[in-house]
Design a protein around this motif. Structure first.
Motif, PDB file in Angstrom:
ATOM      1  N   ALA A 115      -0.028   2.194   1.101  1.00 48.53           N
ATOM      2  CA  ALA A 115      -0.872   3.155   0.391  1.00 48.53           C
ATOM      3  C   ALA A 115      -0.659   4.567   0.935  1.00 48.53           C
ATOM      4  O   ALA A 115      -0.586   5.540   0.168  1.00 48.53           O
ATOM      5  CB  ALA A 115      -2.341   2.759   0.520  1.00 48.53           C
ATOM      6  N   SER A 116      -0.550   4.695   2.259  1.00 49.31           N
ATOM      7  CA  SER A 116      -0.331   6.009   2.864  1.00 49.31           C
ATOM      8  C   SER A 116       1.015   6.590   2.449  1.00 49.31           C
ATOM      9  O   SER A 116       1.153   7.804   2.273  1.00 49.31           O
ATOM     10  CB  SER A 116      -0.397   5.902   4.395  1.00 49.31           C
ATOM     11  OG  SER A 116      -1.678   5.499   4.826  1.00 49.31           O
ATOM     12  N   ALA A 117       2.014   5.721   2.284  1.00 45.94           N
ATOM     13  CA  ALA A 117       3.342   6.155   1.852  1.00 45.94           C
ATOM     14  C   ALA A 117       3.417   6.370   0.349  1.00 45.94           C
ATOM     15  O   ALA A 117       4.467   6.757  -0.172  1.00 45.94           O
ATOM     16  CB  ALA A 117       4.393   5.141   2.279  1.00 45.94           C
ATOM     17  N   GLU A 118       2.310   6.085  -0.349  1.00 45.49           N
ATOM     18  CA  GLU A 118       2.215   6.261  -1.802  1.00 45.49           C
ATOM     19  C   GLU A 118       3.286   5.452  -2.545  1.00 45.49           C
ATOM     20  O   GLU A 118       3.916   5.926  -3.499  1.00 45.49           O
ATOM     21  CB  GLU A 118       2.280   7.742  -2.189  1.00 45.49           C
ATOM     22  CG  GLU A 118       1.132   8.550  -1.581  1.00 45.49           C
ATOM     23  CD  GLU A 118       1.146  10.017  -1.977  1.00 45.49           C
ATOM     24  OE1 GLU A 118       1.964  10.409  -2.845  1.00 45.49           O
ATOM     25  OE2 GLU A 118       0.326  10.777  -1.414  1.00 45.49           O
ATOM     26  N   VAL A 119       3.506   4.226  -2.091  1.00 48.39           N
ATOM     27  CA  VAL A 119       4.459   3.340  -2.757  1.00 48.39           C
ATOM     28  C   VAL A 119       4.011   3.095  -4.191  1.00 48.39           C
ATOM     29  O   VAL A 119       2.838   2.832  -4.452  1.00 48.39           O
ATOM     30  CB  VAL A 119       4.571   1.994  -2.012  1.00 48.39           C
ATOM     31  CG1 VAL A 119       5.463   1.029  -2.784  1.00 48.39           C
ATOM     32  CG2 VAL A 119       5.109   2.217  -0.599  1.00 48.39           C
ATOM     33  N   LYS A 120       4.953   3.194  -5.103  1.00 47.09           N
ATOM     34  CA  LYS A 120       4.628   3.042  -6.527  1.00 47.09           C
ATOM     35  C   LYS A 120       5.685   2.211  -7.234  1.00 47.09           C
ATOM     36  O   LYS A 120       6.699   1.832  -6.649  1.00 47.09           O
ATOM     37  CB  LYS A 120       4.497   4.411  -7.186  1.00 47.09           C
ATOM     38  CG  LYS A 120       5.758   5.229  -7.163  1.00 47.09           C
ATOM     39  CD  LYS A 120       5.522   6.627  -7.712  1.00 47.09           C
ATOM     40  CE  LYS A 120       6.807   7.437  -7.769  1.00 47.09           C
ATOM     41  NZ  LYS A 120       7.474   7.557  -6.448  1.00 47.09           N
ATOM     42  N   LEU A 161       5.355  -7.585   8.081  1.00 48.25           N
ATOM     43  CA  LEU A 161       5.495  -8.587   7.029  1.00 48.25           C
ATOM     44  C   LEU A 161       4.423  -8.417   5.963  1.00 48.25           C
ATOM     45  O   LEU A 161       4.687  -8.581   4.765  1.00 48.25           O
ATOM     46  CB  LEU A 161       5.445  -9.985   7.642  1.00 48.25           C
ATOM     47  CG  LEU A 161       6.655 -10.349   8.515  1.00 48.25           C
ATOM     48  CD1 LEU A 161       6.384 -11.605   9.327  1.00 48.25           C
ATOM     49  CD2 LEU A 161       7.904 -10.519   7.666  1.00 48.25           C
ATOM     50  N   CYS A 162       3.205  -8.064   6.391  1.00 44.98           N
ATOM     51  CA  CYS A 162       2.160  -7.789   5.409  1.00 44.98           C
ATOM     52  C   CYS A 162       2.454  -6.495   4.650  1.00 44.98           C
ATOM     53  O   CYS A 162       2.059  -6.342   3.491  1.00 44.98           O
ATOM     54  CB  CYS A 162       0.794  -7.714   6.101  1.00 44.98           C
ATOM     55  SG  CYS A 162       0.167  -9.325   6.641  1.00 44.98           S
ATOM     56  N   GLY A 163       3.171  -5.572   5.303  1.00 48.37           N
ATOM     57  CA  GLY A 163       3.618  -4.367   4.606  1.00 48.37           C
ATOM     58  C   GLY A 163       4.584  -4.701   3.484  1.00 48.37           C
ATOM     59  O   GLY A 163       4.576  -4.051   2.426  1.00 48.37           O
ATOM     60  N   VAL A 164       5.409  -5.716   3.683  1.00 52.90           N
ATOM     61  CA  VAL A 164       6.303  -6.187   2.616  1.00 52.90           C
ATOM     62  C   VAL A 164       5.471  -6.685   1.438  1.00 52.90           C
ATOM     63  O   VAL A 164       5.741  -6.351   0.271  1.00 52.90           O
ATOM     64  CB  VAL A 164       7.231  -7.296   3.145  1.00 52.90           C
ATOM     65  CG1 VAL A 164       8.004  -7.935   1.984  1.00 52.90           C
ATOM     66  CG2 VAL A 164       8.198  -6.747   4.184  1.00 52.90           C
ATOM     67  N   ILE A 165       4.449  -7.493   1.735  1.00 54.77           N
ATOM     68  CA  ILE A 165       3.558  -7.970   0.669  1.00 54.77           C
ATOM     69  C   ILE A 165       2.937  -6.800  -0.074  1.00 54.77           C
ATOM     70  O   ILE A 165       2.890  -6.778  -1.310  1.00 54.77           O
ATOM     71  CB  ILE A 165       2.445  -8.864   1.255  1.00 54.77           C
ATOM     72  CG1 ILE A 165       3.018 -10.147   1.839  1.00 54.77           C
ATOM     73  CG2 ILE A 165       1.402  -9.194   0.185  1.00 54.77           C
ATOM     74  CD1 ILE A 165       1.985 -11.019   2.542  1.00 54.77           C
ATOM     75  N   ALA A 166       2.464  -5.822   0.684  1.00 47.62           N
ATOM     76  CA  ALA A 166       1.787  -4.671   0.079  1.00 47.62           C
ATOM     77  C   ALA A 166       2.732  -3.857  -0.798  1.00 47.62           C
ATOM     78  O   ALA A 166       2.349  -3.407  -1.891  1.00 47.62           O
ATOM     79  CB  ALA A 166       1.189  -3.797   1.185  1.00 47.62           C
ATOM     80  N   ALA A 167       3.951  -3.654  -0.319  1.00 47.98           N
ATOM     81  CA  ALA A 167       4.917  -2.896  -1.115  1.00 47.98           C
ATOM     82  C   ALA A 167       5.197  -3.606  -2.434  1.00 47.98           C
ATOM     83  O   ALA A 167       5.288  -2.972  -3.496  1.00 47.98           O
ATOM     84  CB  ALA A 167       6.215  -2.707  -0.319  1.00 47.98           C
ATOM     85  N   ARG A 168       5.290  -4.925  -2.389  1.00 46.49           N
ATOM     86  CA  ARG A 168       5.503  -5.690  -3.626  1.00 46.49           C
ATOM     87  C   ARG A 168       4.284  -5.581  -4.539  1.00 46.49           C
ATOM     88  O   ARG A 168       4.414  -5.418  -5.766  1.00 46.49           O
ATOM     89  CB  ARG A 168       5.776  -7.153  -3.292  1.00 46.49           C
ATOM     90  CG  ARG A 168       6.161  -7.993  -4.505  1.00 46.49           C
ATOM     91  CD  ARG A 168       6.243  -9.455  -4.164  1.00 46.49           C
ATOM     92  NE  ARG A 168       4.937  -9.993  -3.777  1.00 46.49           N
ATOM     93  CZ  ARG A 168       4.718 -11.264  -3.459  1.00 46.49           C
ATOM     94  NH1 ARG A 168       5.705 -12.125  -3.455  1.00 46.49           N
ATOM     95  NH2 ARG A 168       3.513 -11.676  -3.124  1.00 46.49           N
ATOM     96  N   ARG A 187       2.320  -3.171  -4.868  1.00 42.60           N
ATOM     97  CA  ARG A 187       2.253  -1.836  -5.461  1.00 42.60           C
ATOM     98  C   ARG A 187       3.446  -1.534  -6.367  1.00 42.60           C
ATOM     99  O   ARG A 187       3.578  -0.423  -6.873  1.00 42.60           O
ATOM    100  CB  ARG A 187       2.134  -0.786  -4.357  1.00 42.60           C
ATOM    101  CG  ARG A 187       0.802  -0.893  -3.601  1.00 42.60           C
ATOM    102  CD  ARG A 187       0.717   0.113  -2.458  1.00 42.60           C
ATOM    103  NE  ARG A 187       0.757   1.487  -2.932  1.00 42.60           N
ATOM    104  CZ  ARG A 187      -0.321   2.209  -3.249  1.00 42.60           C
ATOM    105  NH1 ARG A 187      -1.532   1.673  -3.159  1.00 42.60           N
ATOM    106  NH2 ARG A 187      -0.202   3.461  -3.662  1.00 42.60           N
ATOM    107  N   GLY A 188       4.316  -2.529  -6.564  1.00 39.94           N
ATOM    108  CA  GLY A 188       5.365  -2.392  -7.566  1.00 39.94           C
ATOM    109  C   GLY A 188       6.729  -1.976  -7.080  1.00 39.94           C
ATOM    110  O   GLY A 188       7.595  -1.640  -7.905  1.00 39.94           O
ATOM    111  N   ALA A 189       6.973  -1.975  -5.779  1.00 39.53           N
ATOM    112  CA  ALA A 189       8.295  -1.603  -5.276  1.00 39.53           C
ATOM    113  C   ALA A 189       9.369  -2.514  -5.866  1.00 39.53           C
ATOM    114  O   ALA A 189       9.196  -3.727  -5.957  1.00 39.53           O
ATOM    115  CB  ALA A 189       8.319  -1.673  -3.751  1.00 39.53           C
TER     116      ALA A 189
END
Length: 348
Positions: A162-167, A182-189, A191-193
């Motif tokens: 969210a801080s990196a504004e992944v879209k 690893l949870c960052g990988v989940i989060a990026a997915r 958010r639509g990466a």
């Protein structure tokens, strides 16, 4: 009751004669802990890198059942199944209202410990504590593990994204292959990466990163890693980088793999790094992040995603221990034998 305590670097133990905490304030609750865990940030003091007071209580992530409720708490009641975040947002200060409850202006910082115990007293419970529908016994073992990640690592990984504004459609680099990365990988997915490049040198973590949604693995470090990512992105760099380690090398690499105008989402606890801001300046790269607003993310985004089966972050727990095995739990993480160590305290 039994509670984990810090003895000296490399040594933790269980104190069997700790008094069960009592509810002292009107906005507090007493929680019977079902599950707790060891955090990667715990390893900094376990390894002697950060100081810690001898005899201090350990742990800051837990799920459990409410045993006693302060007079002002109306959002949960005795018997409710809850997630206890490491943050204690009040819900009404300027930080909480802005969605940054990890920086609550009324948070009791001295309470951010003692979760690796049979019972824990939780402050600002009326807002910060997160009720899970039903009872703990309604859920599978895997579900309980995923709920436990919501107390810290899944929310922290999401905060990086969210801080990196992944879209939607972004290429994202994730620095760190621990539970947060690893949870960052989940989060990026989530958010639509479109492309997620996980930096990892360990086969078990690489496999889990791919299962969570990573599309590429880079095992190199430093300048070699930068060169590889730049080649993979045809010289452009990534649209965002998630820094989930906290070292100078990790932050420096994150900044260098970004394209101009990208943002580094930083959630790795800083450890002695001297940030060269000129790298950020000359590439127009932003740097954001900090302590995750756990309650805000979990209530609005992450708990629904676990409940509906969209995400399964509990898979980061790769070894299981009882509270009396707390030393083994820390040793397993310190030796990289476990991605994240689970502590089963009470049966659901």
């Amino acid at each position: 009751m039994k509670a984990g305590v810090f003895v000296e670097p490399g040594r933790v133990e269980v104190n069997n004669e700790v008094p069960i905490p009592k509810v002292e304030g009107e906005n507090e609750v007493l929680i019977r802990v079902l599950r707790a865990c060891v955090c990667g940030s715990d390893l900094w003091w376990f390894r002697g890198i950060n100081p810690r007071l001898h005899g201090s209580f350990t742990g800051h992530e837990a799920i459990g059942v409410v045993e006693e409720v302060g007079s002002a708490v109306t959002t949960v009641k005795k018997g409710d199944f809850v997630i206890a975040p490491f943050t204690h947002g009040c819900g009404w200060c300027a930080a909480c209202q802005a969605g940054f409850d990890g920086n609550c202006l009324n948070a009791p910082q001295e309470m951010n410990a003692g979760y690796q115990a049979e019972y824990v007293r939780f402050k600002n419970a009326g807002w910060a504590l997160i009720k899970v529908p039903g009872e703990a016994s309604d859920y599978t073992d895997a579900d309980l593990n995923s709920f436990l990640t919501l107390a810290d690592v899944m929310a922290t990984g999401y905060h990086a994204a969210a801080s990196a504004e992944v879209k939607e459609g972004d290429t994202v680099v994730v620095m760190g292959d621990g539970a947060v990365g690893l949870c960052g990988v989940i989060a990026a997915r989530m958010r639509g990466a479109k492309r997620i490049i996980a930096m990892s040198r360990h086969v078990d973590r690489q496999e889990l990163a791919l299962e969570f949604g990573a599309t590429d693995i880079v095992a190199e470090r430093g300048d070699e890693a930068v060169a590889k990512v730049m080649a993979m992105t045809h010289g452009s760099g990534a649209d965002a980088a998630l820094e989930c380690v906290g070292t100078q090398l990790s932050l420096d690499t994150a900044a260098k793999v970004c394209r101009p105008g990208a943002i580094v989402g930083r959630v790795g606890v800083p450890h002695g790094e001297d940030v060269d801001t000129s790298i950020l300046f000359w590439k127009n790269v932003g740097l954001r992040g900090g302590v995750a607003p756990v309650t805000t993310y979990v209530r609005n985004i992450l708990l629904p995603a676990v409940l509906n089966g969209t995400i399964h972050p509990g898979k980061v727990f790769t070894k299981r221990f009882t509270l009396v095995q707390i030393q083994e739990a820390y040793d397993a993480m310190d030796r990289r034998e476990a991605i994240k160590s689970l502590l089963v305290i009470h049966d659901a």
